[in-house]
Design a protein around this motif. Structure first.
Motif, PDB file in Angstrom:
ATOM      1  N   ASP A 195      70.290  42.510 -12.872  1.00  0.00           N
ATOM      2  CA  ASP A 195      70.569  41.286 -13.299  1.00  0.00           C
ATOM      3  C   ASP A 195      69.339  40.910 -13.743  1.00  0.00           C
ATOM      4  O   ASP A 195      69.129  39.988 -15.033  1.00  0.00           O
ATOM      5  N   GLU A 196      68.060  41.224 -13.422  1.00  0.00           N
ATOM      6  CA  GLU A 196      66.918  40.702 -14.180  1.00  0.00           C
ATOM      7  C   GLU A 196      66.507  41.416 -15.455  1.00  0.00           C
ATOM      8  O   GLU A 196      66.217  40.544 -16.526  1.00  0.00           O
ATOM      9  N   GLY A 207      61.376  46.959  -3.976  1.00  0.00           N
ATOM     10  CA  GLY A 207      60.155  46.083  -3.843  1.00  0.00           C
ATOM     11  C   GLY A 207      60.541  44.632  -4.114  1.00  0.00           C
ATOM     12  O   GLY A 207      59.417  43.923  -3.991  1.00  0.00           O
ATOM     13  N   LYS A 208      61.661  44.326  -4.526  1.00  0.00           N
ATOM     14  CA  LYS A 208      61.988  42.983  -5.013  1.00  0.00           C
ATOM     15  C   LYS A 208      62.347  42.059  -3.708  1.00  0.00           C
ATOM     16  O   LYS A 208      62.185  40.874  -3.772  1.00  0.00           O
ATOM     17  N   ALA A 242      67.209  37.279  -8.317  1.00  0.00           N
ATOM     18  CA  ALA A 242      66.967  37.499  -9.949  1.00  0.00           C
ATOM     19  C   ALA A 242      67.336  36.039 -10.546  1.00  0.00           C
ATOM     20  O   ALA A 242      66.810  35.828 -11.606  1.00  0.00           O
ATOM     21  N   LEU A 243      68.276  35.610  -9.950  1.00  0.00           N
ATOM     22  CA  LEU A 243      68.445  34.020 -10.817  1.00  0.00           C
ATOM     23  C   LEU A 243      67.266  33.225 -10.504  1.00  0.00           C
ATOM     24  O   LEU A 243      67.049  32.466 -11.192  1.00  0.00           O
ATOM     25  N   SER A 244      66.555  33.297  -9.232  1.00  0.00           N
ATOM     26  CA  SER A 244      65.395  32.661  -9.236  1.00  0.00           C
ATOM     27  C   SER A 244      64.347  32.960  -9.992  1.00  0.00           C
ATOM     28  O   SER A 244      63.480  32.027 -10.561  1.00  0.00           O
ATOM     29  N   GLN A 245      64.296  33.997 -10.618  1.00  0.00           N
ATOM     30  CA  GLN A 245      63.169  34.739 -11.507  1.00  0.00           C
ATOM     31  C   GLN A 245      63.704  34.144 -12.818  1.00  0.00           C
ATOM     32  O   GLN A 245      62.711  33.923 -13.537  1.00  0.00           O
ATOM     33  N   LEU A 246      64.864  33.956 -13.001  1.00  0.00           N
ATOM     34  CA  LEU A 246      65.332  33.625 -14.532  1.00  0.00           C
ATOM     35  C   LEU A 246      65.053  32.102 -14.494  1.00  0.00           C
ATOM     36  O   LEU A 246      64.551  31.839 -15.796  1.00  0.00           O
ATOM     37  N   LEU A 247      65.277  31.234 -13.479  1.00  0.00           N
ATOM     38  CA  LEU A 247      64.855  30.010 -13.637  1.00  0.00           C
ATOM     39  C   LEU A 247      63.469  29.802 -13.763  1.00  0.00           C
ATOM     40  O   LEU A 247      62.805  28.879 -14.698  1.00  0.00           O
ATOM     41  N   GLU A 248      62.411  30.632 -13.028  1.00  0.00           N
ATOM     42  CA  GLU A 248      61.140  30.486 -13.225  1.00  0.00           C
ATOM     43  C   GLU A 248      60.514  30.933 -14.566  1.00  0.00           C
ATOM     44  O   GLU A 248      59.650  30.144 -15.255  1.00  0.00           O
ATOM     45  N   LYS A 249      61.152  31.840 -15.222  1.00  0.00           N
ATOM     46  CA  LYS A 249      60.738  32.250 -16.621  1.00  0.00           C
ATOM     47  C   LYS A 249      61.417  31.426 -17.558  1.00  0.00           C
ATOM     48  O   LYS A 249      60.653  31.293 -18.622  1.00  0.00           O
TER      49      LYS A 249
END
Length: 649
Positions: free
Chosen positions: A427-428, A466-467, A486-493
């Motif tokens: 997903d990332e 490691g995620k 992965a959703l949280s990382q999307l929003l942060e980016k």
């Protein structure tokens, strides 16, 4: 050589072996689902007897070929090199296929809790994804040799009991051959012409019905019948009446039906406020059941991000998927239509140039992009989305869809991938690809509607190491938690991008992780989460009963859009909205109402009504209400009519 029935010794042993293994598999499934079955002596005997009946049907088709060979082989060639070649080859081929099938039935039951159905038929088309998934999910290095080892043991056992010696030294009278052959012909014709797979469904408990079936019989039944004509198989009413009922359900103060053919639901949706046109990022989340969330009572803390945005978004607490496959979720959100029996429209012919959510976005001058981390050939995604105006970004080969599809296809290259399994990139990675395209659109001053289909929350449940704190490939919980991460990382980016402040995010699951249950339709296993947030969308939790088909009509209302609609979905926040959810398997078509009344249409021209207890997840059959019957029929009959008559454009 004596003329006797010794030639059929191998056939007799095959019959006994097949019936024995089938019975063992049936007992295994009974034990597997024992807590979901109210087993009595009568129900047990019915399951075993029904199963035996369908096993005989499977045997009749297999034996038809065996007995035909025995009939046409002259006695003088019995035991010849030619005869031995055919018999040994046939033995190894049939035995290997059957042993493999029995293994496959167990793994299929583990995944879907049913005998082979149209999913198994579909999977024959997508051999790469399926083989890779099996390879990554199960120890094939043990499984495949085990299959051949079992076949070898069977062969040795028959050798030691002189079975092959007997059949190669036995001739049969022509009369004996004719009796065996025409008996199997009669049985094969009887089963082929008169016995339908759904005739095994003698119980109100779905598990009992599935265990009563035979896997191979079910498979070929689905191969034959995965497309159903609504009026042939389902209760129906006059088309004009069906459309009148549905129009009444779709009518509200913001709706103006377009005067034209009465057999149409085209209408204008009007709004007096100024339209807003933010970018829209839509994520269709793979297998994200509502009950994975702490918000809905899960204690495993595997969706911290989704739980965090539940209080900061337009959060749909009581929304249900229309089906139990990804293509059903795609159909529901993209076409905003009731599911029709058989295949999803995503996979049917004549599904290009339809009126979709993409049509609305393009009318508002948006660029529409579809992102998928696997090969979009799977489930006909590329053809459907490419044929309906979306640019395609996927992991497939080549850059051209087909001569009649004008949108472009862009490959996701190896250097853009950090992790990949049978179903696609993690997903990332797909979110990173989407961000690159969003940046390009922003730079070119294009409004964008980006549609992302995720893949990580799918067996074999592997993801980058490691995620999160759950090792990759170990469990569904790990896949859920990684998908949430992965959703949280999307929003942060995304927050760091210049287009973020003017972007709305829409998140919804395609279906639940499992839809199986003992009842005709397991209502709880259709409950999915959905969120709309960003670009000044007001946060609100709505407990209103609604459907996947309502997510975009509700979004369009939040943006104050005026548009022409051919959708079945509605704005659930409208004060005139009448709560309901459409939930279906590929054969059972249900309408759930706000008082937990559930009406289910079946392909036996039956219409049953139930009261759903949302605490115990039990369905209690009740007396039929003709008004609810007709409304249920209308929702599905109109959808079927519009597709078949090319009126979904």
């Amino acid at each position: 050589m004596k003329k006797n029935s010794g030639r059929y010794l191998l056939t007799f042993k095959f019959i006994i072996g097949f019936l024995t293994i089938s019975l063992v598999i049936r007992f295994a499934f009974l034990f597997w689902q024992i807590s979901d079955i109210k087993l009595t002596l009568l129900s047990f005997l019915r399951i075993i007897a029904t199963g035996f009946f369908f096993d005989i049907g499977v045997l009749s088709f297999i034996l038809l070929f065996i007995n035909f060979y025995t009939l046409i082989l002259p006695n003088k060639y019995v035991g010849s090199y030619f005869d031995k070649l055919i018999v040994y080859t046939g033995f190894f081929l049939i035995t290997t296929v059957l042993v493999f099938t029995f293994f496959a039935e167990i793994t299929f039951w583990e995944e879907f809790h049913c005998r082979f159905n149209f999913v198994a038929v579909d999977y024959l088309i997508y051999t790469y994804e399926v083989v890779q998934n099996i390879n990554e999910s199960y120890p094939l290095i043990i499984l495949i040799p085990s299959i051949f080892f079992i076949v070898f043991l069977i062969f040795i056992s028959l050798k030691r009991t002189n079975t092959f010696k007997v059949i190669f030294n036995s001739k049969s009278l022509l009369s004996t051959k004719l009796i065996f052959f025409f008996t199997t012909v009669f049985l094969a014709l009887f089963y082929g012409l008169y016995i339908k797979n759904n005739q095994a469904e003698l119980s109100s408990n779905r598990y009992e019905n599935e265990i009563s079936k035979a896997g191979i019989y079910s498979f070929f039944s689905e191969l034959k019948n995965n497309k159903l004509d609504f009026k042939t198989f389902y209760q129906n009413i006059d088309d004009n009446k069906a459309f009148a009922i549905l129009k009444d359900k779709l009518q509200n103060e913001n709706t103006i039906f377009i005067p034209q053919d009465s057999l149409s639901i085209k209408r204008n949706i009007v709004d007096t406020l100024e339209e807003r046109k933010p970018n829209v990022i839509f994520i269709l989340m793979e297998s994200m059941s509502a009950d994975f969330m702490k918000t809905f009572g899960n204690h495993n803390d595997i969706t911290p991000f989704l739980d965090s945005i539940a209080n900061n978004s337009l959060f749909f607490e009581n929304l249900y998927a229309t089906g139990n496959r990804t293509v059903r979720g795609m159909e529901a959100v993209t076409l905003s239509i009731s599911p029709t029996p058989g295949q999803s429209i995503v996979k049917r012919p004549n599904n290009s140039n339809l009126y979709t959510i993409g049509s609305v976005f393009r009318e508002k001058n948006y660029t529409c992009n579809f992102f998928y981390g696997g090969d979009g050939y799977f489930d006909n995604m590329n053809s459907f989305y490419g044929g309906n105006g979306f640019n395609i970004f996927d992991r497939g080969r080549g850059s051209i869809l087909s001569d009649d599809i004008k949108t472009k296809r862009t490959n996701i290259n190896d250097e853009e991938v950090t992790h990949e399994n049978a179903w696609g990139i993690c997903d990332e990675d797909i979110y990173n690809k989407m961000i690159i395209e969003a940046d390009r659109c922003y730079k070119n001053k294009e409004r964008f509607f980006n549609f992302i289909m995720t893949t990580s929350n799918h067996r074999p449940y592997t993801y980058p190491s490691g995620k999160i704190d759950i090792p990759s490939g170990t469990s569904r919980n790990g896949a859920v938690k990684y998908s949430d991460f992965a959703l949280s990382q999307l929003l942060e980016k995304a927050k760091k991008k210049p287009w973020f402040e003017n972007t709305v995010f829409v998140l919804i699951a395609d279906h639940c992780a499992s839809s199986a249950g003992k009842d005709e339709i397991n209502v709880k296993n259709y409950h999915i989460p959905a969120f709309i947030f960003g670009a000044n969308v007001k946060s609100k939790k709505t407990p209103v009963l609604c459907s996947q088909i309502d997510i975009f009509p509700t979004l369009f209302s939040q943006l104050n859009w005026n548009y022409e609609s051919n959708f079945f979905g509605q704005n659930v926040l409208n004060k005139e909205y009448e709560p309901r959810a459409l939930i279906a398997t590929y054969l059972k078509l249900g309408l759930l109402k706000k008082n937990n009344s559930l009406c289910i249409l079946s392909n036996k021209k039956e219409c049953n009504q139930y009261k759903w207890d949302n605490k115990t997840n039990e369905l209690v059959k009740v007396n039929s209400n003709s008004i609810l019957n007709q409304e249920t029929i209308a929702w599905y009959q109109v959808a079927d009519y519009l597709y078949k008559n090319n009126k979904l454009n």
